[in-house]
Design an enzyme around this catalytic site. Sequence first.
Site, PDB file in Angstrom:
ATOM      1  N   HIS A 207       0.799  -1.049  -0.030  1.00  0.00           N
ATOM      2  CA  HIS A 207       0.244   0.087   0.125  1.00  0.00           C
ATOM      3  C   HIS A 207       0.891   1.286  -0.159  1.00  0.00           C
ATOM      4  CE1 HIS A 207       0.415  -0.232   4.698  1.00  0.00           C
ATOM      5  NE2 HIS A 207       0.218   1.120   4.487  1.00  0.00           N
TER       6      HIS A 207
ATOM      7  N   ASP B 112       0.047  -7.357   1.460  1.00  0.00           N
ATOM      8  CA  ASP B 112       0.452  -6.324   1.670  1.00  0.00           C
ATOM      9  C   ASP B 112       2.000  -6.156   1.696  1.00  0.00           C
ATOM     10  OD1 ASP B 112       0.220  -3.631   1.794  1.00  0.00           O
ATOM     11  OD2 ASP B 112       0.017  -3.651   3.874  1.00  0.00           O
TER      12      ASP B 112
ATOM     13  N   SER C  60       4.577   2.883   7.909  1.00  0.00           N
ATOM     14  CA  SER C  60       4.365   1.739   7.164  1.00  0.00           C
ATOM     15  C   SER C  60       5.357   1.414   6.209  1.00  0.00           C
ATOM     16  CB  SER C  60       2.944   1.818   6.214  1.00  0.00           C
ATOM     17  OG  SER C  60       1.880   1.914   6.948  1.00  0.00           O
TER      18      SER C  60
END
Length: 212
Positions: free
Chosen positions: A9, A40, A125
């Site tokens: 992402h 992911d 992230s």
Amino acid sequence: DGCVFTNYHVVQRHSTWKVRILGVTGFQVADVVGVDPLGDVALLKIRDARNLPCAPLADLSSARVGQMVVALGDPYKLGDLEGPPSASLGTLCALHRYQNDPRTPASSFFADALQTDAAVNPGSSGGPLFDLDGRLLGITGLIMSRYGGKANSGIAYAVPADQLARFLPLLKKANGNTVHHGTLPAGMKLKWEKAADADAGGAIVHSIDSGS
């Protein structure tokens, strides 16, 4: 060799990125060589990479709940462009967590994930989760929070190092494309029965998808 793990992402918008290596002047160009949207995970390759520092993948069989961990990242983009990333100290709170991503519950999930209470926030992230020996336990990418809040709640999840290790050879060969997870076809039934001439059992497959 210039291979960099991050979350899907984080990089899904482009196939080429400019990245910075701490201690190296200027930006480097990195290409997305393989992606795993369901898990992911994405793998980038820095062009013309030579003699770069790297972190070994941890053996999670020796990881223990309660051990100290360090999460690196750039929460809320607070970091100076030329400075080091933010570091937060925390605990490995749990192993083998299975958590859906609340933003896209039907398209990605964190399977067998690591749980930590290190201060992980938006912008963190794709950052590494290290043990205190500098081994990569996983990459952080999911925060659990309530009532729509997007801030650290003391519960964050990381894609585990053993999952990264399993997918690394496939991602390297993906040529910028997607690596798929194995799935059970709809309607597939498995029945465990003992073989007539052996003590061991066997799995009987009643149906498969055509062409699978």
